[in-house]
Design a protein around this motif. Structure first.
Motif, mmCIF file in Angstrom:
data_model
loop_
_atom_site.group_PDB
_atom_site.id
_atom_site.type_symbol
_atom_site.label_atom_id
_atom_site.label_comp_id
_atom_site.label_asym_id
_atom_site.label_seq_id
_atom_site.Cartn_x
_atom_site.Cartn_y
_atom_site.Cartn_z
ATOM 1 N N ARG A 1 -2.299 19.775 42.299
ATOM 2 C CA ARG A 1 -2.365 19.200 40.950
ATOM 3 C C ARG A 1 -3.593 18.311 40.795
ATOM 4 O O ARG A 1 -4.367 18.455 39.838
ATOM 5 C CB ARG A 1 -1.076 18.420 40.682
ATOM 6 C CG ARG A 1 -0.959 17.788 39.309
ATOM 7 C CD ARG A 1 0.324 16.967 39.256
ATOM 8 N NE ARG A 1 0.493 16.266 37.997
ATOM 9 C CZ ARG A 1 1.323 16.633 37.036
ATOM 10 N NH1 ARG A 1 2.044 17.723 37.175
ATOM 11 N NH2 ARG A 1 1.429 15.918 35.935
ATOM 12 N N SER A 2 -3.803 17.410 41.730
ATOM 13 C CA SER A 2 -4.960 16.514 41.658
ATOM 14 C C SER A 2 -6.262 17.280 41.836
ATOM 15 O O SER A 2 -7.280 16.952 41.208
ATOM 16 C CB SER A 2 -4.850 15.416 42.715
ATOM 17 O OG SER A 2 -3.767 14.552 42.432
ATOM 18 N N ARG A 3 -6.247 18.325 42.673
ATOM 19 C CA ARG A 3 -7.464 19.123 42.874
ATOM 20 C C ARG A 3 -7.852 19.835 41.586
ATOM 21 O O ARG A 3 -9.039 19.905 41.231
ATOM 22 C CB ARG A 3 -7.240 20.140 44.006
ATOM 23 C CG ARG A 3 -8.471 21.013 44.277
ATOM 24 C CD ARG A 3 -9.621 20.174 44.817
ATOM 25 N NE ARG A 3 -10.906 20.864 44.802
ATOM 26 C CZ ARG A 3 -11.770 20.840 43.809
ATOM 27 N NH1 ARG A 3 -11.508 20.160 42.705
ATOM 28 N NH2 ARG A 3 -12.919 21.471 43.905
ATOM 29 N N LEU B 1 -21.004 27.565 34.470
ATOM 30 C CA LEU B 1 -19.759 26.807 34.480
ATOM 31 C C LEU B 1 -19.783 25.620 33.535
ATOM 32 O O LEU B 1 -18.791 25.326 32.857
ATOM 33 C CB LEU B 1 -19.461 26.313 35.905
ATOM 34 C CG LEU B 1 -18.876 27.320 36.886
ATOM 35 C CD1 LEU B 1 -18.643 26.639 38.222
ATOM 36 C CD2 LEU B 1 -17.588 27.924 36.363
ATOM 37 N N ALA B 2 -20.884 24.915 33.481
ATOM 38 C CA ALA B 2 -20.980 23.715 32.654
ATOM 39 C C ALA B 2 -20.895 24.025 31.163
ATOM 40 O O ALA B 2 -20.761 23.116 30.343
ATOM 41 C CB ALA B 2 -22.276 22.962 32.954
ATOM 42 N N GLU B 3 -20.968 25.313 30.795
ATOM 43 C CA GLU B 3 -20.873 25.701 29.388
ATOM 44 C C GLU B 3 -19.571 26.432 29.069
ATOM 45 O O GLU B 3 -19.323 26.784 27.911
ATOM 46 C CB GLU B 3 -22.063 26.599 29.022
ATOM 47 C CG GLU B 3 -23.416 25.926 29.177
ATOM 48 C CD GLU B 3 -24.563 26.875 28.854
ATOM 49 O OE1 GLU B 3 -24.306 27.917 28.197
ATOM 50 O OE2 GLU B 3 -25.692 26.580 29.252
ATOM 51 N N ALA C 1 -13.651 18.787 35.848
ATOM 52 C CA ALA C 1 -14.917 18.112 35.542
ATOM 53 C C ALA C 1 -16.106 19.052 35.676
ATOM 54 O O ALA C 1 -17.189 18.771 35.160
ATOM 55 C CB ALA C 1 -15.099 16.901 36.452
ATOM 56 N N GLY C 2 -15.918 20.185 36.364
ATOM 57 C CA GLY C 2 -17.014 21.114 36.577
ATOM 58 C C GLY C 2 -17.241 22.095 35.450
ATOM 59 O O GLY C 2 -18.221 22.848 35.475
ATOM 60 N N VAL C 3 -16.341 22.110 34.454
ATOM 61 C CA VAL C 3 -16.513 23.007 33.313
ATOM 62 C C VAL C 3 -16.726 22.174 32.052
ATOM 63 O O VAL C 3 -16.524 20.959 32.043
ATOM 64 C CB VAL C 3 -15.293 23.941 33.150
ATOM 65 C CG1 VAL C 3 -15.134 24.830 34.371
ATOM 66 C CG2 VAL C 3 -14.016 23.146 32.890
ATOM 67 N N ALA D 1 -15.101 34.134 40.590
ATOM 68 C CA ALA D 1 -15.362 33.518 41.889
ATOM 69 C C ALA D 1 -15.920 32.107 41.735
ATOM 70 O O ALA D 1 -15.552 31.191 42.484
ATOM 71 C CB ALA D 1 -16.323 34.385 42.694
ATOM 72 N N GLU D 2 -16.793 31.912 40.753
ATOM 73 C CA GLU D 2 -17.330 30.569 40.511
ATOM 74 C C GLU D 2 -16.234 29.600 40.067
ATOM 75 O O GLU D 2 -16.168 28.452 40.531
ATOM 76 C CB GLU D 2 -18.421 30.631 39.447
ATOM 77 C CG GLU D 2 -19.720 31.260 39.888
ATOM 78 C CD GLU D 2 -20.778 31.135 38.804
ATOM 79 O OE1 GLU D 2 -21.512 30.136 38.814
ATOM 80 O OE2 GLU D 2 -20.839 32.024 37.939
ATOM 81 N N LEU D 3 -15.391 30.053 39.172
ATOM 82 C CA LEU D 3 -14.294 29.216 38.685
ATOM 83 C C LEU D 3 -13.320 28.893 39.789
ATOM 84 O O LEU D 3 -12.853 27.749 39.923
ATOM 85 C CB LEU D 3 -13.563 29.919 37.540
ATOM 86 C CG LEU D 3 -14.246 29.857 36.174
ATOM 87 C CD1 LEU D 3 -13.676 30.928 35.266
ATOM 88 C CD2 LEU D 3 -14.058 28.478 35.564
#
Length: 274
Positions: free
Chosen positions: A181-183, A164-166, A189-191, A266-268
């Motif tokens: 929207r806020s979620r 995910l970080a990549e 930030a996780g990608v 699923a990760e996303l």
């Protein structure tokens, strides 16, 4: 009769001719009176949208005969048109200019989109780029291809899944209500990165060609998403509504999350929505 490779080539030619006759001569040449605001201050329709849609419908009826025509601008006049998508023997779904905001502001990131839907199933899709003069297209079961103006085709494949970080991709969050929207904004930030071209057609093209890893569209419209979802799937990608259910051309809500495969989907989903 099944929609064929030759039929798809003719459909692409119809989109291309409409763009050359009605869209590109007006690009960066619109007068203020040529642009109208629709649902909000950044939602536009131009004389080019309307002229191109009329040209596509006329040429398609001359080539393919009778079908249900669902154009974005026609839907403005008759919202009931979408009601027939699930049952019509054949429907042509068209966005004459996807990315009208960009087009109206002289930004060269827009597209002409068309999908063929039969009894609710998308069987063909094409996304034509009038600036590059090429098309990404697919027939159900036939793979996805980049088609150059000279007819040469190159197979397309989505990007390989990464941690995910990549991973990077497009996220359309503007229409999402709170607290979603806020979620979504927090989940980005996780990608590695997230962006929005204000043109789903260009985002689908990038996905199918392996230039991006994922995409999310909150507001669904058949003229924006039916062709792109098929092309992405035929390029090897995985897509579903946020609840995991499969997408259909007449779906208007539920969001659409696209990823390289089911595991990365699923990760996303967990990263963006949980």
């Amino acid at each position: 009769m099944a929609f064929s490779t030759a039929d798809l080539a003719d459909l692409v030619d119809i989109l291309r001719r409409a763009a050359k006759d009605e869209i590109m001569p007006r690009f960066a040449r619109l007068d203020p009176a040529d642009v109208k605001v629709k649902s909000h201050a950044s939602d536009f329709v131009t004389v080019a949208d309307e002229a191109a849609e009329r040209a596509i419908e006329a040429a398609a009826r001359a080539r393919f005969g009778d079908f249900l025509f669902v154009g974005e601008e026609a839907m403005e006049r008759d919202p009931r048109l979408c009601d027939g998508l699930a049952t019509a023997p054949r429907a042509l779904v068209v966005d004459p200019i996807d990315g009208t905001f960009n087009f109206a502001n002289g930004i060269p990131a827009f597209a002409v989109i068309a999908a063929i839907v039969e009894h609710g199933v998308t069987v063909a899709g094409a996304i034509y780029d009038p600036v590059r003069d090429d098309t990404v297209a697919a027939l159900a079961g036939g793979g996805a291809h980049l088609l150059r103006a000279d007819g040469v085709g190159t197979p397309l494949r989505v990007a390989a899944a990464r941690p995910l970080a990549e991973m990077h991709g497009s996220i359309s969050w503007a229409y999402a209500p709170e607290p979603l929207r806020s979620r979504l904004l927090a989940g980005m930030a996780g990608v590695w990165g997230a962006y929005n071209y204000r043109c789903g057609g260009q985002e689908f093209r990038l996905l199918a060609a392996g230039g991006a890893h994922f995409g999310y569209h909150h507001k669904l419209s058949p003229w924006d998403h039916a062709a792109g979802e098929l092309i992405h799937r035929e390029a090897g990608g995985h897509a579903a509504h946020v609840d995991g259910s499969p997408y259909a051309a007449d779906d208007r809500d539920g969001g659409l999350l696209l990823a390289p495969d089911a595991a990365s989907w699923a990760e996303l989903r967990a990263c963006l929505f949980d």
